[in-house]
Write a protein that holds these residues in place. Structure first.
Motif, PDB file in Angstrom:
ATOM      1  N   ARG A 303       8.727  -0.914   5.920  1.00  0.00           N
ATOM      2  CA  ARG A 303       7.887  -0.668   7.097  1.00  0.00           C
ATOM      3  C   ARG A 303       8.537   0.378   8.006  1.00  0.00           C
ATOM      4  O   ARG A 303       7.901   1.365   8.387  1.00  0.00           O
ATOM      5  CB  ARG A 303       7.663  -1.977   7.861  1.00  0.00           C
ATOM      6  N   GLN A 307       7.051   4.163   8.432  1.00  0.00           N
ATOM      7  CA  GLN A 307       6.577   4.492   9.782  1.00  0.00           C
ATOM      8  C   GLN A 307       7.325   5.698  10.342  1.00  0.00           C
ATOM      9  O   GLN A 307       6.728   6.568  10.983  1.00  0.00           O
ATOM     10  CB  GLN A 307       6.729   3.288  10.703  1.00  0.00           C
ATOM     11  N   GLU A 312       1.322   6.245   9.433  1.00  0.00           N
ATOM     12  CA  GLU A 312       0.103   5.940  10.188  1.00  0.00           C
ATOM     13  C   GLU A 312      -0.637   7.219  10.580  1.00  0.00           C
ATOM     14  O   GLU A 312      -1.881   7.261  10.552  1.00  0.00           O
ATOM     15  CB  GLU A 312       0.463   5.090  11.406  1.00  0.00           C
ATOM     16  N   THR A 330      -7.094   1.615   5.456  1.00  0.00           N
ATOM     17  CA  THR A 330      -6.458   0.680   6.392  1.00  0.00           C
ATOM     18  C   THR A 330      -5.817  -0.471   5.631  1.00  0.00           C
ATOM     19  O   THR A 330      -4.677  -0.865   5.915  1.00  0.00           O
ATOM     20  CB  THR A 330      -7.492   0.151   7.395  1.00  0.00           C
ATOM     21  N   ARG A 331      -6.556  -1.019   4.650  1.00  0.00           N
ATOM     22  CA  ARG A 331      -6.011  -2.144   3.866  1.00  0.00           C
ATOM     23  C   ARG A 331      -4.784  -1.721   3.064  1.00  0.00           C
ATOM     24  O   ARG A 331      -3.790  -2.447   2.995  1.00  0.00           O
ATOM     25  CB  ARG A 331      -7.085  -2.696   2.925  1.00  0.00           C
ATOM     26  N   GLU A 334      -1.729  -1.259   5.234  1.00  0.00           N
ATOM     27  CA  GLU A 334      -1.247  -2.555   5.698  1.00  0.00           C
ATOM     28  C   GLU A 334      -0.432  -3.247   4.598  1.00  0.00           C
ATOM     29  O   GLU A 334       0.598  -3.883   4.876  1.00  0.00           O
ATOM     30  CB  GLU A 334      -2.417  -3.437   6.129  1.00  0.00           C
ATOM     31  N   ARG A 335      -0.856  -3.131   3.340  1.00  0.00           N
ATOM     32  CA  ARG A 335      -0.081  -3.707   2.238  1.00  0.00           C
ATOM     33  C   ARG A 335       1.301  -3.060   2.144  1.00  0.00           C
ATOM     34  O   ARG A 335       2.289  -3.722   1.827  1.00  0.00           O
ATOM     35  CB  ARG A 335      -0.809  -3.519   0.905  1.00  0.00           C
ATOM     36  N   GLY A 338       2.891  -3.845   6.229  1.00  0.00           N
ATOM     37  CA  GLY A 338       2.742  -5.122   6.918  1.00  0.00           C
ATOM     38  C   GLY A 338       3.976  -5.993   6.750  1.00  0.00           C
ATOM     39  O   GLY A 338       4.538  -6.102   5.653  1.00  0.00           O
ATOM     40  N   GLU A 339       4.424  -6.620   7.830  1.00  0.00           N
ATOM     41  CA  GLU A 339       5.615  -7.470   7.777  1.00  0.00           C
ATOM     42  C   GLU A 339       5.462  -8.596   6.760  1.00  0.00           C
ATOM     43  O   GLU A 339       6.433  -8.997   6.118  1.00  0.00           O
ATOM     44  CB  GLU A 339       5.895  -8.066   9.162  1.00  0.00           C
ATOM     45  N   HIS A 341       3.712  -8.403   4.102  1.00  0.00           N
ATOM     46  CA  HIS A 341       3.459  -7.825   2.779  1.00  0.00           C
ATOM     47  C   HIS A 341       4.709  -7.064   2.327  1.00  0.00           C
ATOM     48  O   HIS A 341       5.819  -7.524   2.526  1.00  0.00           O
ATOM     49  CB  HIS A 341       2.225  -6.925   2.842  1.00  0.00           C
TER      50      HIS A 341
END
Length: 365
Positions: A303, A307, A312, A330-331, A334-335, A338-339, A341
């Motif tokens: 992550r 980032q 993003e 978006t999905r 996120e995968r 995401g914390e 994931h």
């Protein structure tokens, strides 16, 4: 509650069971080596494991953004180290070639990069080599069975979800001391786990405060891989980027798992047909790297890494260009970040010669 019925034994399981009956139980790492790399029936020698029809999906298959950002990292590292030419771009375990194809789409925009590039892919699976060649299109590449087969020179090495496939040994703390976990054969002729005799001294990976029942793991092949990376990075400039899943807490635990058609199964079922992995010990990785004279940056979470490279912003740019893909983009992002994931479970480490440190740490780390 009744125990679920086990699937029928595969041909490889039958062969291993016969060997164990004749010669005695084998270590977990020996079992993994047979199950994954047996030339006739091993998982990585015979199957195409990636994608919806395979057994698992890796980050490059989730979104093109992942490969684009790794390409950005490589291009910036190449610039940081003086744009050496010629240079080797090496990927360990390149899957279907998706990551490298996405990387090169970014790197070819950097002046001089493609002119100096010599592309090397370390892959033993003939089917995956074919898929990689298709994905790379007109980009020339050379394939190798191992990293040590790649010619020396300035090298930028990428290993995404490669270390988790290194076979591991497991040790269990009993009432009297430590035992190695072994694979034997039960009364029905099926593979089963058991414990070896009491070890004369604790394994090197054990901690003094480990209680009864604690499980510790070590990957014997990790030291050899770090040694090969060290030799290459000490004899020519370059960096290695290692991305994988693992636990940084240092707590004991059994992380050995099997995936079959995207479902977790018992590691002794579907032998040769299921992917076997274990969490990477990043503490051991960095310790080995520093002992070999390499500098290490990280670990940071996937992550944090993605980032810092602008995932993003890249997602938002793609959404503006393709508004009908907003929910999918978006999905997928996120995968990746995401914390809960891959963003929290996966970690990133970069290794390099201390001679490079004047350039500062690599981007993202």
């Amino acid at each position: 509650m009744s125990t679920p019925e086990r699937p029928p034994p595969t041909g490889l399981e039958t062969r291993l069971a016969a060997m164990i009956k004749a010669c005695g139980p084998i270590s977990v790492d020996a079992f993994m080596a047979h199950a994954l790399y047996d030339p006739q029936a091993g998982y990585y020698a015979t199957r195409l494991p990636l994608g919806s029809r395979g057994d698992f999906i890796t980050s490059p298959e989730i979104s093109q953004i992942f490969g684009e950002l790794i390409g950005l990292w490589v291009a910036q590292s190449w610039l940081d180290l003086g744009s050496p030419a010629p240079f080797q771009l090496i990927e360990l375990g390149p899957g279907r070639g998706t990551l490298m194809a996405d990387m090169l789409r970014v790197c070819q925009r950097v002046p001089g990069f493609m002119a100096g590039l010599q592309l090397h892919l370390v892959e033993t699976n003939p089917g995956l080599r074919e898929a990689q060649q298709t994905a790379l299109g007109s980009h020339p590449a050379r394939w190798h069975d191992s990293l040590e087969d790649v010619p020396p020179g300035a090298s930028f090495i990428i290993a995404n979800e490669f270390l988790d496939c290194l076979p591991i040994r497991q040790y269990v703390r009993g009432e009297q001391g430590w035992h190695e976990k072994l694979v034997g054969v039960d009364a029905e002729g099926r593979l089963t786990f058991g414990l070896g005799p009491l070890l004369p001294m604790p394994p090197p990976c054990a901690h003094r405060d480990d209680g009864v029942g604690a499980v510790r793991e070590e990957a014997p092949g990790l030291a050899g891989l770090v040694d090969h990376l060290s030799q290459r990075l000490h004899t020519g400039c370059g960096r290695a980027l290692l991305i994988d899943y693992g636990d940084l807490s240092g707590q004991p635990g059994d992380s050995f798992q099997a995936l079959y058609r995207h479902q977790k199964i018992h590691p002794l079922d579907h032998v040769g047909e299921a992917d076997l992995t274990a969490h990477v010990n990043f503490k051991a990785l960095i310790s080995l790297a520093k002992a070999s004279g390499l500098g290490a940056s990280g670990p940071v979470t996937q992550r944090e890494f993605l980032q810092s490279l602008g995932i993003e912003a890249r997602r938002d740019a793609l959404i503006r260009a393709n508004p009908h893909c907003e929910s999918e983009l978006t999905r997928s992002v996120e995968r990746l970040i995401g914390e809960a994931h891959m963003g929290g479970l996966f970690h990133v480490v970069a290794l390099e010669s201390p001679l490079n440190t004047a350039h500062g740490p690599p981007i993202g780390l």
